[in-house]
Design a protein around this motif. Structure first.
Motif, short mmCIF file in Angstrom:
data_model
loop_
_atom_site.label_atom_id
_atom_site.label_comp_id
_atom_site.label_asym_id
_atom_site.label_seq_id
_atom_site.Cartn_x
_atom_site.Cartn_y
_atom_site.Cartn_z
N THR A 342 0.84 -1.54 -0.37
CA THR A 342 0.23 -0.24 0.35
C THR A 342 1.21 1.09 -0.40
OG1 THR A 342 -0.10 -0.02 2.13
CG2 THR A 342 -1.62 -0.66 0.86
N ASN A 360 1.33 6.17 -0.63
CA ASN A 360 0.45 6.12 -1.51
C ASN A 360 0.32 5.30 -1.93
OD1 ASN A 360 -1.67 4.83 -1.22
ND2 ASN A 360 -2.89 6.90 -0.27
N GLN A 362 -1.73 3.45 -3.53
CA GLN A 362 -3.43 3.24 -3.73
C GLN A 362 -3.94 4.23 -4.01
OE1 GLN A 362 -4.97 0.05 -3.35
NE2 GLN A 362 -2.85 -0.81 -2.33
N ASN A 409 -3.24 4.09 -10.41
CA ASN A 409 -3.37 4.50 -8.88
C ASN A 409 -1.17 4.28 -9.57
OD1 ASN A 409 -6.16 2.08 -9.15
ND2 ASN A 409 -5.73 3.47 -7.74
N TYR A 411 -0.06 1.89 -7.31
CA TYR A 411 0.65 0.37 -7.26
C TYR A 411 0.66 -0.09 -9.57
CZ TYR A 411 -3.76 -1.18 -7.84
OH TYR A 411 -5.39 -1.30 -8.12
#
Length: 458
Positions: A342, A360, A362, A409, A411
């Motif tokens: 995350t 972050n 996310q 996102n 990630y």
């Protein structure tokens, strides 16, 4: 109020079911329908032609009809299923049996045949019968044995849901029976189950689903001597609750196929895969469990999982030591955390300023750009983000540099701990036909990702 059906004989029910087949055919305005000459139904001469396999369920049949009627209709019939009818007298059953000379399968399920065979009434000889279904008839044991005396080649016998709480043993055994279905009865003791094995010594398959059996109190030797031929066993939804009981089945040398679902033994194991592994490891001879094949690879995995399961237990079962002799003492499996990341610990550079942050991942790219507004003084639409993967490839160079252009996102851009992000101001819009005489002003963003690499290495 449910309307009661009129009582019918078997011949009347057959006429009612099969004589109207022609009337049930669809009516077409044009064209012809080909009907095979041997199709069931009423012939041109008015006789009834029947298929070799008859199923006449819930017709209110109470008797076999007049002498000779069944014989005239059913001369070619081999299987008869008269489930859920109202036959209550054995003389009517025998009247039907003796008039169907080719009968190999008879299903009397859900007929109220709970009485004994009357004295002086002979059971007809039916050596051709192979399958006999007497489920939910409440038939007494004595009657079952009297019928089997005259059907010496019955191989498959169904005695389910007859409220048997014990087994009345006959004067002699019936070795022709190889498959016994005994579901939904009330046996609780394995001593009674052994009586089934003694009565039917050639059993290959025994199905006892939903029988309130407890742990096996019968001696292992008795179990072994009773079920010499048993290959398939279903004890799902029974009361078997100890592994010691389960391991007694290892004395049955022919047992290869076991169904074991819904038993207290497995209640404490929530993981379905581990349940299966524990059973496979305890029963080394089975090749099929709960309907699925057990491969050599699955068995080895199960036995290794069994060893690791009891590795730290103070009291280890005997099976543990046997498996350690095969596979050795194993190290515990390394636990790998597969929880999605995350955050990523990264460096973020803007002009001469550097921030180290737990990013972050996310959040979306647009959300990240908004968070930079106060620091950079730039609106989100004027910010460019360059991702530098600082991992080194085989020749010692930075693996990857990429401008993040799409609002997804973070990630999904594979941003990891130790990576860097460069923040550049987006250059002002240029004319559609830029002049080569106007080079970029000093202090503007590097021209491409290779310049970003160079800045990083300086």
């Amino acid at each position: 109020m449910v309307e009661e059906k009129p009582a019918l004989s078997l011949p009347q029910a057959l006429w009612q079911k099969y004589s109207t087949l022609d009337d049930d055919l669809p009516k077409l305005n044009s064209g012809n329908i080909f009907i095979a000459s041997n199709a069931p139904g009423k012939t041109a001469s008015g006789t009834l032609r029947l298929p070799p396999v008859l199923a006449v369920h819930d017709f209110g049949i109470t008797c076999g009809g007049e002498e000779g009627e069944v014989s005239r209709l059913c001369g070619q019939v081999t299987e008869l299923d008269i489930t859920q009818n109202c036959i209550s007298q054995w003389q009517e059953v025998f009247k039907i049996m003796q008039q169907i000379p080719r009968l190999t399968f008879l299903n009397l399920c859900n007929n109220p045949l709970c009485g004994d065979i009357p004295a002086g009434l002979d059971v007809p000889s039916c050596p051709q019968l192979r399958h006999l279904v007497l489920n939910s008839t409440q038939v007494p044991w004595k009657t079952v044995y009297n019928i089997l005396e005259q059907t010496p080649n019955v191989e498959e016998l169904h005695l389910s849901m007859n409220n048997y709480s014990g087994v009345d043993q006959p004067p002699r055994s019936f070795p022709s029976v190889k498959i016994l279905h005994f579901n939904g009865n009330n046996l609780q003791s394995w001593v009674e189950v052994c009586k089934l094995g003694e009565t039917f010594p050639s059993l290959v398959s025994l199905v006892m689903h939903e029988v309130p059996l407890k742990d096996i109190e019968a001696p292992t030797k008795q179990l072994q001597e009773t079920f010499l031929c048993l290959q398939k066993l279903n004890i799902s939804n029974t009361g078997v609750g100890s592994w010691e009981s389960l391991e007694k089945f290892n004395s049955l040398n022919q047992l290869k196929d076991v169904r074991l679902l819904g038993v207290p033994l497995l209640d404490d194991i929530s993981d379905e895969k581990l349940r299966r592994q524990m059973v496979i490891a305890r029963l080394p001879q089975i090749v099929r469990l709960n309907g699925s094949s057990v491969s050599e690879a699955e068995r080895e995995d199960a036995e290794r999982a069994f060893i690791r399961h009891f590795l730290d237990s103070e009291e280890k079962p005997e099976r543990y030591h046997a498996l350690v002799g095969i596979h050795g003492v194993l190290d515990p499996l390394v636990e790998v955390d597969l929880t999605p990341q995350t955050t990523a610990h990264v460096q973020v550079k803007f002009e001469e300023s550097v921030k180290v942050m737990d990013l972050n991942v996310q959040q979306t790219l647009k959300e990240f750009k908004r968070s930079l507004k106060d620091w950079t003084g730039l609106p989100p639409n004027k910010i460019r983000v360059i991702h530098i993967n600082t991992d080194l490839n085989f020749d010692g160079h930075i693996c990857h540099t990429e401008e993040l252009k799409y609002d997804k996102n973070l990630y999904s851009y594979q941003i990891r701990d130790g990576h860097e992000l460069l923040i550049w101001p987006r250059p002002p819009s240029v004319p559609s036909s830029p002049s080569k005489k106007n080079p970029p002003k000093s202090g503007s963003a590097p021209a491409d990702k290779f310049q970003a690499k160079k800045e990083l290495q300086m």
